[in-house]
Design a protein around this motif. Structure first.
Motif, PDB file in Angstrom:
ATOM      1  N   LYS A  75      88.327  95.423  48.779  1.00  0.00           N
ATOM      2  CA  LYS A  75      86.985  94.877  48.638  1.00  0.00           C
ATOM      3  C   LYS A  75      86.195  95.697  47.614  1.00  0.00           C
ATOM      4  N   PHE A  76      85.364  95.003  46.844  1.00  0.00           N
ATOM      5  CA  PHE A  76      84.535  95.643  45.833  1.00  0.00           C
ATOM      6  C   PHE A  76      83.124  95.767  46.386  1.00  0.00           C
ATOM      7  N   ILE A  77      82.687  97.023  46.615  1.00  0.00           N
ATOM      8  CA  ILE A  77      81.342  97.281  47.106  1.00  0.00           C
ATOM      9  C   ILE A  77      80.502  97.828  45.966  1.00  0.00           C
ATOM     10  N   PHE A  78      79.439  97.112  45.615  1.00  0.00           N
ATOM     11  CA  PHE A  78      78.582  97.498  44.492  1.00  0.00           C
ATOM     12  C   PHE A  78      77.434  98.353  45.024  1.00  0.00           C
ATOM     13  N   LEU A  79      77.543  99.678  44.815  1.00  0.00           N
ATOM     14  CA  LEU A  79      76.581 100.626  45.355  1.00  0.00           C
ATOM     15  C   LEU A  79      75.350 100.797  44.470  1.00  0.00           C
ATOM     16  N   GLN A  80      75.476 100.519  43.187  1.00  0.00           N
ATOM     17  CA  GLN A  80      74.418 100.704  42.198  1.00  0.00           C
ATOM     18  C   GLN A  80      74.150 102.166  41.883  1.00  0.00           C
ATOM     19  N   HIS A  81      73.418 102.394  40.807  1.00  0.00           N
ATOM     20  CA  HIS A  81      72.972 103.743  40.465  1.00  0.00           C
ATOM     21  C   HIS A  81      71.452 103.837  40.558  1.00  0.00           C
ATOM     22  N   GLY A  82      70.803 102.731  40.940  1.00  0.00           N
ATOM     23  CA  GLY A  82      69.351 102.731  41.076  1.00  0.00           C
ATOM     24  C   GLY A  82      68.866 101.365  41.499  1.00  0.00           C
ATOM     25  N   VAL A  83      67.559 101.234  41.649  1.00  0.00           N
ATOM     26  CA  VAL A  83      66.971  99.950  42.028  1.00  0.00           C
ATOM     27  C   VAL A  83      67.039  98.994  40.842  1.00  0.00           C
ATOM     28  N   ILE A  84      67.498  97.769  41.075  1.00  0.00           N
ATOM     29  CA  ILE A  84      67.523  96.759  40.011  1.00  0.00           C
ATOM     30  C   ILE A  84      66.129  96.149  39.915  1.00  0.00           C
ATOM     31  N   MET A  85      65.476  96.384  38.804  1.00  0.00           N
ATOM     32  CA  MET A  85      64.117  95.900  38.587  1.00  0.00           C
ATOM     33  C   MET A  85      64.065  94.814  37.510  1.00  0.00           C
ATOM     34  N   HIS A  86      65.063  94.832  36.621  1.00  0.00           N
ATOM     35  CA  HIS A  86      65.155  93.826  35.572  1.00  0.00           C
ATOM     36  C   HIS A  86      66.209  92.785  35.944  1.00  0.00           C
ATOM     37  N   ASP A  87      66.310  91.756  35.164  1.00  0.00           N
ATOM     38  CA  ASP A  87      67.304  90.713  35.396  1.00  0.00           C
ATOM     39  C   ASP A  87      68.612  91.100  34.703  1.00  0.00           C
ATOM     40  N   LEU A  88      69.590  91.531  35.506  1.00  0.00           N
ATOM     41  CA  LEU A  88      70.904  91.926  35.000  1.00  0.00           C
ATOM     42  C   LEU A  88      71.962  90.879  35.308  1.00  0.00           C
ATOM     43  N   SER A  89      71.521  89.659  35.607  1.00  0.00           N
ATOM     44  CA  SER A  89      72.452  88.626  36.065  1.00  0.00           C
ATOM     45  C   SER A  89      73.507  88.264  35.026  1.00  0.00           C
ATOM     46  N   THR A  90      73.169  88.303  33.749  1.00  0.00           N
ATOM     47  CA  THR A  90      74.144  87.971  32.711  1.00  0.00           C
ATOM     48  C   THR A  90      75.353  88.894  32.800  1.00  0.00           C
ATOM     49  N   TRP A  91      75.104  90.157  33.099  1.00  0.00           N
ATOM     50  CA  TRP A  91      76.195  91.131  33.262  1.00  0.00           C
ATOM     51  C   TRP A  91      76.853  91.011  34.633  1.00  0.00           C
ATOM     52  N   TYR A 112      71.002  85.183  39.883  1.00  0.00           N
ATOM     53  CA  TYR A 112      72.272  85.771  40.315  1.00  0.00           C
ATOM     54  C   TYR A 112      73.067  84.758  41.136  1.00  0.00           C
ATOM     55  N   LYS A 113      74.366  84.913  41.152  1.00  0.00           N
ATOM     56  CA  LYS A 113      75.243  83.997  41.891  1.00  0.00           C
ATOM     57  C   LYS A 113      75.502  84.465  43.316  1.00  0.00           C
ATOM     58  N   TYR A 114      74.908  85.598  43.699  1.00  0.00           N
ATOM     59  CA  TYR A 114      75.198  86.191  44.996  1.00  0.00           C
ATOM     60  C   TYR A 114      74.172  85.774  46.051  1.00  0.00           C
ATOM     61  N   SER A 115      74.586  85.754  47.311  1.00  0.00           N
ATOM     62  CA  SER A 115      73.678  85.411  48.410  1.00  0.00           C
ATOM     63  C   SER A 115      74.014  86.228  49.653  1.00  0.00           C
ATOM     64  N   HIS A 116      75.007  85.784  50.430  1.00  0.00           N
ATOM     65  CA  HIS A 116      75.347  86.470  51.676  1.00  0.00           C
ATOM     66  C   HIS A 116      75.948  87.854  51.425  1.00  0.00           C
ATOM     67  N   GLU A 117      76.429  88.127  50.190  1.00  0.00           N
ATOM     68  CA  GLU A 117      76.999  89.439  49.868  1.00  0.00           C
ATOM     69  C   GLU A 117      75.930  90.521  49.756  1.00  0.00           C
ATOM     70  N   VAL A 118      74.677  90.104  49.559  1.00  0.00           N
ATOM     71  CA  VAL A 118      73.587  91.043  49.296  1.00  0.00           C
ATOM     72  C   VAL A 118      73.015  91.588  50.607  1.00  0.00           C
ATOM     73  N   LYS A 119      72.958  92.920  50.707  1.00  0.00           N
ATOM     74  CA  LYS A 119      72.420  93.565  51.897  1.00  0.00           C
ATOM     75  C   LYS A 119      71.370  94.598  51.500  1.00  0.00           C
ATOM     76  N   LEU A 120      70.377  94.769  52.357  1.00  0.00           N
ATOM     77  CA  LEU A 120      69.322  95.746  52.129  1.00  0.00           C
ATOM     78  C   LEU A 120      69.727  97.048  52.821  1.00  0.00           C
ATOM     79  N   THR A 121      70.245  97.995  52.055  1.00  0.00           N
ATOM     80  CA  THR A 121      70.818  99.217  52.625  1.00  0.00           C
ATOM     81  C   THR A 121      70.072 100.487  52.238  1.00  0.00           C
ATOM     82  N   GLY A 122      69.381 100.467  51.102  1.00  0.00           N
ATOM     83  CA  GLY A 122      68.794 101.697  50.575  1.00  0.00           C
ATOM     84  C   GLY A 122      69.824 102.488  49.795  1.00  0.00           C
ATOM     85  N   LEU A 123      69.385 103.590  49.191  1.00  0.00           N
ATOM     86  CA  LEU A 123      70.278 104.454  48.417  1.00  0.00           C
ATOM     87  C   LEU A 123      70.487 105.768  49.158  1.00  0.00           C
ATOM     88  N   ALA A 124      71.747 106.106  49.391  1.00  0.00           N
ATOM     89  CA  ALA A 124      72.059 107.334  50.132  1.00  0.00           C
ATOM     90  C   ALA A 124      71.504 108.572  49.441  1.00  0.00           C
TER      91      ALA A 124
END
Length: 238
Positions: free
Chosen positions: A6-22, A50-62
């Protein structure tokens, strides 16, 4: 092998801009972590780009947990942290089959270089440092690393070019004020209840579509964590 994982996208920060193209072209994401409610809603909403829906969770950044603890050690530290982001249209193209980029031979002709170079070398910034006892740290986006030597950063300014093993997390923890342009690292400062100054000398060009991101849900004027300035004079007088 990563097959079947499984691919878990942790991010490196809060997404504030529209990065959907990427991000819409990234391999199947099983879990898409977000940190704020507006970010979560923007990415998972039915009308989202974005094409995502149920995959998106509100977790915060560790990393915010350790950042909060580290900041307690630096309550009396006087540091100005300068952290501009990058521009896709000022760095070289990605080398084929690599994450490395070609070098842009005309980098010094860009507004990005000219504006940040002028600020770093301004006598007023040095006066602020000497008169008021502020240390200065300059850490641009990693995609600017290949061009750091061109800035000829003054000795009194700490940066990856003259300091080994510089830590972004430690730098944010000890900063009293941050100066950036459009970086989401300002959310880390806001988490610590610290001020950010936004130096946006090229706002129209940055959001023109030439960069990897477009204007998202976040408005710097309505949602930002500090004043927006367009000129060096405004920045130094704020």
């Amino acid at each position: 092998t990563l097959k079947g994982k499984k691919f878990i996208f942790l991010q490196h920060g809060v997404i504030m801009h529209d990065l959907s193209t990427w991000l819409n072209n990234v391999s199947k994401i099983s879990l898409f972590c977000t940190s704020t409610l507006p970010e979560y809603n923007f990415i998972s909403n039915i009308n989202s780009p974005y094409k995502y829906s149920h995959e998106v969770k509100l977790t915060g950044l560790a990393r915010h947990d350790s950042l909060l603890e580290k900041s307690k050690k630096y309550t009396k530290t006087k540091n100005i942290l300068i952290m501009p982001t990058w521009r896709n249209y000022i760095v070289g193209a990605l080398k084929q089959g690599s994450v490395q980029r070609e070098i842009n031979p005309n980098f010094v002709e860009t507004d990005y270089f000219k504006y940040w170079y002028a600020f770093l070398h301004s006598k007023e910034l040095r006066i602020v440092s000497e008169r008021y006892g502020y240390s200065i740290t300059f850490i641009p986006h990693p995609n600017i690393s290949d061009y750091l030597s061109l800035f000829k950063i003054p000795d009194y300014i700490e940066s990856p070019s003259n300091t080994k093993n510089i830590s972004i997390n430690d730098s944010v923890a000890k900063a009293k004020i941050m100066i950036t342009d459009y970086s989401s690292i300002s959310f880390d400062m806001a988490f610590l209840h610290k001020l950010t100054l936004y130096y946006q000398f090229d706002e129209n060009e940055f959001f023109s579509g030439n960069h990897t991101s477009k204007q998202g849900y976040f408005s710097y004027r309505e949602d930002g964590f500090g004043p927006i300035v367009k000129t060096q004079e405004e920045l130094l007088n704020t």
